[in-house]
Design an enzyme around this catalytic site. Structure first.
Site, PDB file in Angstrom:
ATOM      1  N   SER A  19       0.822  -1.218   0.000  1.00 26.80           N
ATOM      2  CA  SER A  19       0.000   0.000   0.000  1.00 26.80           C
ATOM      3  C   SER A  19       0.851   1.261   0.000  1.00 26.80           C
ATOM      4  CB  SER A  19      -0.884   0.044   1.254  1.00 26.80           C
ATOM      5  OG  SER A  19      -1.771  -1.037   1.287  1.00 26.80           O
ATOM      6  N   GLN A  40      -9.969  -2.312   7.609  1.00 23.84           N
ATOM      7  CA  GLN A  40     -11.348  -2.485   7.187  1.00 23.84           C
ATOM      8  C   GLN A  40     -11.684  -3.973   7.127  1.00 23.84           C
ATOM      9  OE1 GLN A  40     -14.606  -1.496   3.884  1.00 23.84           O
ATOM     10  NE2 GLN A  40     -12.530  -1.657   3.181  1.00 23.84           N
ATOM     11  N   VAL A  65     -14.998   3.808   5.854  1.00 25.13           N
ATOM     12  CA  VAL A  65     -15.275   5.243   5.668  1.00 25.13           C
ATOM     13  C   VAL A  65     -16.722   5.504   5.239  1.00 25.13           C
ATOM     14  CG1 VAL A  65     -12.876   5.849   5.183  1.00 25.13           C
ATOM     15  CG2 VAL A  65     -14.404   5.268   3.273  1.00 25.13           C
ATOM     16  N   TYR A 157      -9.388   4.190 -16.501  1.00 23.31           N
ATOM     17  CA  TYR A 157      -9.452   4.780 -15.154  1.00 23.31           C
ATOM     18  C   TYR A 157     -10.888   5.276 -14.875  1.00 23.31           C
ATOM     19  CZ  TYR A 157      -7.404   6.738 -10.920  1.00 23.31           C
ATOM     20  OH  TYR A 157      -7.083   7.012  -9.614  1.00 23.31           O
ATOM     21  N   LYS A 164     -11.557  11.164  -8.465  1.00 27.95           N
ATOM     22  CA  LYS A 164     -10.323  11.883  -8.095  1.00 27.95           C
ATOM     23  C   LYS A 164     -10.441  13.378  -8.403  1.00 27.95           C
ATOM     24  CE  LYS A 164      -7.790   8.429  -6.551  1.00 27.95           C
ATOM     25  NZ  LYS A 164      -7.702   8.229  -5.096  1.00 27.95           N
ATOM     26  N   THR A 195      -0.084  -2.022  -6.489  1.00 31.54           N
ATOM     27  CA  THR A 195      -0.725  -2.261  -5.185  1.00 31.54           C
ATOM     28  C   THR A 195      -1.972  -3.122  -5.427  1.00 31.54           C
ATOM     29  OG1 THR A 195      -2.181  -0.353  -5.350  1.00 31.54           O
ATOM     30  CG2 THR A 195      -0.046   0.029  -4.281  1.00 31.54           C
TER      31      THR A 195
HETATM   32  P1  NAP Z   1      -4.382  -0.261  -1.520  1.00 31.61           P
HETATM   33  O1  NAP Z   1      -3.179  -0.736  -0.858  1.00 31.61           O
HETATM   34  O2  NAP Z   1      -5.357  -1.294  -2.009  1.00 31.61           O
HETATM   35  O3  NAP Z   1      -5.122   0.790  -0.581  1.00 31.61           O
HETATM   36  C1  NAP Z   1      -6.466   1.190  -0.784  1.00 31.61           C
HETATM   37  C2  NAP Z   1      -7.099   1.235   0.558  1.00 31.61           C
HETATM   38  O4  NAP Z   1      -8.436   1.777   0.498  1.00 31.61           O
HETATM   39  C3  NAP Z   1      -7.229  -0.156   1.152  1.00 31.61           C
HETATM   40  O5  NAP Z   1      -6.702  -0.162   2.471  1.00 31.61           O
HETATM   41  C4  NAP Z   1      -8.736  -0.352   1.153  1.00 31.61           C
HETATM   42  O6  NAP Z   1      -9.212  -1.266   2.090  1.00 31.61           O
HETATM   43  C5  NAP Z   1      -9.176   1.048   1.453  1.00 31.61           C
HETATM   44  N1  NAP Z   1     -10.620   1.175   1.329  1.00 31.61           N
HETATM   45  C6  NAP Z   1     -11.428   0.959   0.264  1.00 31.61           C
HETATM   46  N2  NAP Z   1     -12.705   1.151   0.622  1.00 31.61           N
HETATM   47  C7  NAP Z   1     -12.700   1.505   1.935  1.00 31.61           C
HETATM   48  C8  NAP Z   1     -13.697   1.821   2.881  1.00 31.61           C
HETATM   49  N3  NAP Z   1     -15.012   1.826   2.563  1.00 31.61           N
HETATM   50  N4  NAP Z   1     -13.331   2.140   4.150  1.00 31.61           N
HETATM   51  C9  NAP Z   1     -12.032   2.135   4.515  1.00 31.61           C
HETATM   52  N5  NAP Z   1     -11.037   1.827   3.667  1.00 31.61           N
HETATM   53  C10 NAP Z   1     -11.370   1.510   2.392  1.00 31.61           C
HETATM   54  O7  NAP Z   1      -4.025   0.610  -2.817  1.00 31.61           O
HETATM   55  P2  NAP Z   1      -3.154   1.946  -3.005  1.00 31.61           P
HETATM   56  O8  NAP Z   1      -2.793   1.930  -4.450  1.00 31.61           O
HETATM   57  O9  NAP Z   1      -2.135   2.070  -1.975  1.00 31.61           O
HETATM   58  O10 NAP Z   1      -4.265   3.076  -2.841  1.00 31.61           O
HETATM   59  C11 NAP Z   1      -4.176   4.133  -1.888  1.00 31.61           C
HETATM   60  C12 NAP Z   1      -4.590   5.452  -2.511  1.00 31.61           C
HETATM   61  O11 NAP Z   1      -3.606   5.826  -3.475  1.00 31.61           O
HETATM   62  C13 NAP Z   1      -5.911   5.399  -3.266  1.00 31.61           C
HETATM   63  O12 NAP Z   1      -6.606   6.606  -3.063  1.00 31.61           O
HETATM   64  C14 NAP Z   1      -5.454   5.308  -4.712  1.00 31.61           C
HETATM   65  O13 NAP Z   1      -6.432   5.758  -5.621  1.00 31.61           O
HETATM   66  C15 NAP Z   1      -4.244   6.223  -4.661  1.00 31.61           C
HETATM   67  N6  NAP Z   1      -3.311   6.120  -5.776  1.00 31.61           N
HETATM   68  C16 NAP Z   1      -2.751   4.921  -6.088  1.00 31.61           C
HETATM   69  C17 NAP Z   1      -1.860   4.848  -7.159  1.00 31.61           C
HETATM   70  C18 NAP Z   1      -1.247   3.519  -7.543  1.00 31.61           C
HETATM   71  O14 NAP Z   1      -0.733   3.410  -8.651  1.00 31.61           O
HETATM   72  N7  NAP Z   1      -1.218   2.534  -6.680  1.00 31.61           N
HETATM   73  C19 NAP Z   1      -1.529   5.989  -7.894  1.00 31.61           C
HETATM   74  C20 NAP Z   1      -2.107   7.210  -7.526  1.00 31.61           C
HETATM   75  C21 NAP Z   1      -3.007   7.264  -6.469  1.00 31.61           C
HETATM   76  P3  NAP Z   1      -9.821  -2.639   1.467  1.00 31.61           P
HETATM   77  O15 NAP Z   1      -8.667  -3.374   0.850  1.00 31.61           O
HETATM   78  O16 NAP Z   1     -10.439  -3.316   2.636  1.00 31.61           O
HETATM   79  O17 NAP Z   1     -10.858  -2.262   0.447  1.00 31.61           O
END
Ligand code: NAP
Length: 257
Positions: A19, A40, A65, A157, A164, A195
């Protein structure tokens, strides 16, 4: 002494060691912050607890959330623990897998609303819960994670780009509301990093490889680089920055052809 020595941080969105939030936690801890985590659901609790132990973080309980009660309970626990809060990281997003491929046009009203609610409204709800705790500290800093798909049409996306865009607008409006209390609100727009959630986007690996090919720095981004910028924005290093989306993308977003 670390730049975050004596500061307290609540990080929402650690699912596993891949993450982006985990990269932020590691950097915060390295800079001396005390960190609290939420999870969660039970399967995630099993993954988050050992990670928390690794860095001496406190697990303050479950937070969905979409459930205001669970948000309130987690912040109440943080208040009990530290009597206030300095930093909040919102690293949460969700869209149905079926909507992260093909035509954006086909998204249902229900899936559209859910994506925006989980991925953007949740920042508003968390900021509202954080405000009184940050006031006790004389100010604070809030950070969320976004992606280029908010401002450009990125294939597949889709609805997450709309969510976003809403999130980045929320950052600006929250920054205005909370500025008089010395609470700053910013976003990091990160290049693709492998991730759990990212894997749901069709063609995600093409997105990553495109950055390796075309970004000025011609390589992939790693989560520690997101973590170090996060610490800068969350700490006094970023004291003059609020309402901004800062690109941590190896320069990809500045390239034309
Ligand atoms: P990740 O490890 O899967 O993290 C996403 C998190 O959101 C998980 O812990 C997930 O929990 C949580 N989540 C989803 N629904 C939820 C809810 N209702 N209540 C509480 N938590 C909830 O993926 P990540 O890539 O690190 O994502 C983190 C952030 O970075 C996101 O906003 C993503 O859009 C952003 N981002 C990611 C990238 C990329 O390339 N990875 C690039 C730019 C921005 P669950 O697993 O239980 O659903």
């Amino acid at each position: 002494m670390g730049i975050a020595e004596g500061k307290t941080a609540l990080v929402v969105g650690v699912a596993n060691e891949r993450s982006l939030a985990w990269g932020i936690v590691q950097n915060l801890v390295a800079q001396g912050a005390k960190v609290a985590l939420t999870y969660q659901g039970e399967p995630l609790e099993r993954r988050v607890r050992p990670l928390a132990e690794q860095v001496g973080a406190t697990v303050v309980g479950e937070m969905d959330v979409m459930n205001e009660e669970s948000v309130g309970a987690a912040f109440a626990r943080v208040d009990e623990l530290w009597g206030g809060l300095d930093m909040l990281v919102h690293s949460v997003a969700f869209a149905e897998r079926e909507d992260l491929q093909g035509r954006f046009l086909n998204v249902s009203r229900q899936n559209f609303s859910r994506a925006v609610e989980v991925s953007a409204y949740s920042l508003v709800s968390l900021a509202r819960a954080a405000e009184p705790l940050m006031e006790k500290r004389g100010g604070g800093s809030i950070l969320t994670l976004t992606y280029l798909g908010a401002v450009r049409a990125v294939p597949n996306y889709n609805v997450m780009g709309v969510a976003k865009a809403a999130l980045e607008a929320c950052v600006r409006y929250l920054a205005v509301d909370l500025g008089e209390k010395s609470i700053r609100v910013n976003a990091i727009s990160a290049a693709p990093v492998r991730t759990l959630s990212a894997a749901a986007i069709r063609g995600f690996y093409d997105m990553m490889h495109e950055v390796e090919r075309r970004s000025p720095l011609r390589r992939a981004l790693n989560r520690e680089e997101v973590g170090s910028m996060a610490v800068a924005l969350l700490s006094t290093l970023g004291s003059g920055v609020t309402g901004q989306t800062v690109y941590v993308d190896l320069g990809y977003s500045i390239v034309g052809l």
